[in-house]
Design a protein around this motif. Sequence first.
Motif, short mmCIF file in Angstrom:
data_model
loop_
_atom_site.label_atom_id
_atom_site.label_comp_id
_atom_site.label_asym_id
_atom_site.label_seq_id
_atom_site.Cartn_x
_atom_site.Cartn_y
_atom_site.Cartn_z
N ILE A 351 11.53 23.90 37.96
CA ILE A 351 12.56 23.68 38.28
C ILE A 351 13.43 24.52 37.01
O ILE A 351 13.83 24.89 36.26
CB ILE A 351 13.88 22.51 38.46
N SER A 352 12.12 22.94 35.86
CA SER A 352 13.31 23.84 33.88
C SER A 352 12.15 25.15 33.72
O SER A 352 13.60 25.61 33.10
CB SER A 352 11.96 22.53 33.00
N SER A 353 11.46 25.74 34.47
CA SER A 353 10.75 27.28 33.56
C SER A 353 12.80 27.98 34.54
O SER A 353 12.83 28.78 33.77
CB SER A 353 10.07 27.40 34.46
N ALA A 354 12.85 27.78 35.70
CA ALA A 354 13.15 28.70 36.71
C ALA A 354 14.93 28.44 35.54
O ALA A 354 15.78 29.04 35.38
CB ALA A 354 13.83 27.50 37.70
N LEU A 355 15.21 26.81 35.13
CA LEU A 355 16.93 26.53 34.64
C LEU A 355 16.87 27.68 33.65
O LEU A 355 17.93 28.48 33.25
CB LEU A 355 16.87 25.26 34.44
N ASN A 356 15.66 27.92 32.57
CA ASN A 356 15.54 27.87 30.98
C ASN A 356 15.73 29.45 31.31
O ASN A 356 16.46 30.77 30.33
CB ASN A 356 14.41 27.51 30.70
N ALA A 357 14.86 29.93 32.80
CA ALA A 357 14.99 31.74 33.08
C ALA A 357 16.56 32.43 33.31
O ALA A 357 16.98 33.33 32.71
CB ALA A 357 14.06 31.59 33.98
N MET A 358 17.23 31.01 33.62
CA MET A 358 18.48 31.63 34.69
C MET A 358 18.98 31.34 33.35
O MET A 358 20.07 32.24 33.18
CB MET A 358 18.79 31.08 35.62
N SER A 359 19.02 31.53 32.15
CA SER A 359 19.86 30.78 30.85
C SER A 359 19.83 32.60 30.68
O SER A 359 21.39 32.80 30.09
CB SER A 359 19.23 29.75 29.53
N LEU A 360 18.52 32.71 30.13
CA LEU A 360 18.43 33.96 29.33
C LEU A 360 19.37 34.67 30.35
O LEU A 360 19.53 35.61 29.93
CB LEU A 360 16.70 33.67 29.74
N VAL A 361 18.41 34.87 31.83
CA VAL A 361 19.52 36.24 32.88
C VAL A 361 20.90 36.12 32.60
O VAL A 361 21.79 37.51 32.10
CB VAL A 361 18.76 36.31 34.06
N ILE A 362 21.40 34.65 32.02
CA ILE A 362 23.25 35.36 32.38
C ILE A 362 23.67 35.82 31.15
O ILE A 362 24.33 36.27 30.82
CB ILE A 362 23.44 33.82 33.54
N LEU A 363 22.81 34.58 30.57
CA LEU A 363 23.54 34.92 28.94
C LEU A 363 23.11 37.14 28.29
O LEU A 363 23.79 37.10 28.02
CB LEU A 363 22.44 33.93 28.09
N GLU A 364 21.52 37.37 28.99
CA GLU A 364 21.39 38.19 28.29
C GLU A 364 21.61 39.24 29.23
O GLU A 364 22.42 40.90 29.03
CB GLU A 364 19.49 38.49 28.04
N ASP A 365 21.46 39.30 30.17
CA ASP A 365 22.49 40.42 30.72
C ASP A 365 24.08 40.35 31.72
O ASP A 365 24.25 41.19 32.26
CB ASP A 365 21.80 40.33 32.56
N LEU A 366 24.72 39.06 31.46
CA LEU A 366 26.21 39.46 32.03
C LEU A 366 27.27 38.62 30.95
O LEU A 366 27.48 39.55 30.32
CB LEU A 366 26.19 37.82 33.23
N ILE A 367 26.68 37.48 30.87
CA ILE A 367 27.72 37.11 29.25
C ILE A 367 27.98 38.53 27.91
O ILE A 367 29.02 38.72 27.12
CB ILE A 367 27.64 35.69 29.05
N LYS A 368 26.46 38.80 27.55
CA LYS A 368 26.73 39.28 26.19
C LYS A 368 26.65 40.62 26.03
O LYS A 368 27.31 41.47 25.21
CB LYS A 368 24.84 39.46 25.71
N LYS A 369 27.16 41.12 27.43
CA LYS A 369 27.14 42.41 27.92
C LYS A 369 28.99 42.68 28.39
O LYS A 369 29.85 44.05 27.43
CB LYS A 369 27.09 42.76 29.76
N LYS A 370 29.60 41.42 28.13
CA LYS A 370 31.11 41.72 28.14
C LYS A 370 31.72 40.84 27.22
O LYS A 370 33.32 41.08 26.65
CB LYS A 370 31.51 40.76 29.69
N VAL A 371 31.35 40.13 26.17
CA VAL A 371 31.61 38.84 24.85
C VAL A 371 30.43 39.85 23.98
O VAL A 371 29.29 39.21 24.32
CB VAL A 371 31.54 37.66 25.97
N THR A 372 31.15 39.36 22.39
CA THR A 372 30.64 39.93 21.64
C THR A 372 30.10 38.23 21.04
O THR A 372 31.39 37.37 20.46
CB THR A 372 30.97 40.98 19.96
N LEU A 373 29.03 37.73 21.04
CA LEU A 373 28.90 36.60 20.32
C LEU A 373 28.13 36.08 19.17
O LEU A 373 27.00 37.07 18.78
CB LEU A 373 27.66 36.03 21.53
N THR A 374 28.13 35.02 18.21
CA THR A 374 26.64 35.06 17.38
C THR A 374 25.41 34.35 18.07
O THR A 374 25.63 33.73 18.57
CB THR A 374 27.60 33.68 16.27
#
Length: 615
Positions: A351-374
């Motif tokens: 579960i911990s491995s998957a949660l960390n991976a899903m954080s990465l996928v959502i951050l890199e594939d979705l959020i960063k594509k729409k919003v500029t973040l530090t």
Amino acid sequence: MAVDERFSVVDYVVFSVMLLLSALIGIWYGCGPGGKQNTTAEYLLGDRQMKSWPIAISILVSFLSAISLLGLPGEIYTYGTQFYVVVLSYVLICAATSTVYIPMFRRIKITSVNEYLERRFSFGVRILGSGFFILSVTLYLFVALFAPSLALEAVAGIPLTVSILATGAVCTFYTSLGGLKAVVWTDVFQSVIMLAGLVIVAVTGSIEVGGLQKVWEINREHGRINFFDFNPDPRIRNTFWTLTMGGTIALLPVWATTQYFVQRYLAVKTLREAKRALWLNVPGLILVVTICTLDGMVIFATYADCDLKEQGKITRGDQVLPYFVINKLGHLKGLPGMFTACLYGAALSTISSALNAMSLVILEDLIKKKVTLTDREATKIGKVVAVIFGGIVMAGAFAVKYTGTMVLQLAYSITGICGGALLAAITLGMFVPRVNSKGVYLGVFAGFSLSAWVFIGSVFYPPDTDPAVRSVRGCPFYLDAQACAANITLPCHNSSTEILNKYCDGLIRNPYKPHTSTPIADLYSLSYLWISGLSFGAAILVGVIASFALETKQDRFKKVDPMLIFPLKAWLRGFLPGSKFTWEFTDEIDVEKEDPDKVPDEEKENIQSNQETIL
């Protein structure tokens, strides 16, 4: 000896210490000297400075979920030792992953696997990959959290609600706080607990039976020792070909392209260390599967003459291990706690491995594509995403309780269905330069649809799921029926005759009978290990045909970055006498990108020369 079916004080201490130490590791890496995890590189990839041996252990325990630790002994108990042959597939999987996928992902220095799909095809294909990953992993985690919680309720009497919330909260806490470093080092700690629990069950159980030789003899007498069944029929549940070839294709998507595995390959310093971390899993996997197989044989030897399911003690094969622990070993104080900690170690690591991976996928594939973040903002959002998905997984685990067996099968099937199609998309991108995004869309859709259709059809035309020969000759109900029939002066119930007629000579035989009424039923009856292969094969075939058929002039002359294509010719030439092929320049290029001033001019020229030679 009466068995206390509740945890003793010692059991609670053993189990609680394991959860506490897991949480403390998260605090160490989140707030203490282990690092603040203030950047995305630290939080999601361990700053790419992890050592190979903890990464190897983390990969191993991420793969071995609680479902595996419950399911493997149950598989051996129910069907015999044939499944052990699956260890051969691990060698083939590691060979393919270390030769193709790890070097390719490291050479372009990606963060998300789906980043490759965008660079090779389009942003839409990247979103498709992200969606499939999130869907399949989320469904799987529902079950991964529910299974050990159900076992804890059975062996300790702790309410299911309490165990789900406690486990989910601890796992979400150390994952969101400590990032990949916390996940990896917690995996190392939990691997010790898992291995200790499995070994203790095998040793103490074999002593109860009368030794390992007695365990082997009982299994052999009941026809359970069968490792090499070369029947080529893909409808048979477990054969040599299904477990090796089918098992390789079924598990390759997990090892080669699943985000939380690739994340670990990228978290070490060099390509050589990444490969070493992968190959170190082979002896680890063989060891764990061997111990789980021995556990299953021990449990079968214990109840060989009175099948647990026929007694009504269990309803599913994967319940045999917790039942055995509480029924035969519960008097050993601390052992039920160790066993439960073993299951929870497997669940927490997955579960911990998957949660960390899903954080990465959502951050890199979705959020960063729409919003500029530090970088600091992105890291904080990644932690929030881990917490949110932790809550979703806990809620989904409660839902599993009301859906039954079907959801367990659905979770595994969706993982294979989605994984096979996406593996095909990435493989096509690496080996077929003329494949385009239109072909990939149609290929992935075809692979997903065909394998999903076959899975749904298998509900109505089940494949071979019949267990091996079982015995009730030692069951009290069968012995009473025999005694009644032998002595007509005893008062007999009507059920006695029914029992003798049902079990005949005290054995239960369920040979597989292929479906012959409908030709399409042969396809529906495929063994579960071929579903991923069906998805992969259909996606490859349709992807290539559609790419060539729908190719436009623009597609034909579109330039593909050679770094995204596997250098097949150079790799093959490396086997010729006097030739050498190496990926080592990848790590040097990575250093150059990070700090060009640290690389001398003449070394840069050598790097560029090596790059041109390999491409």
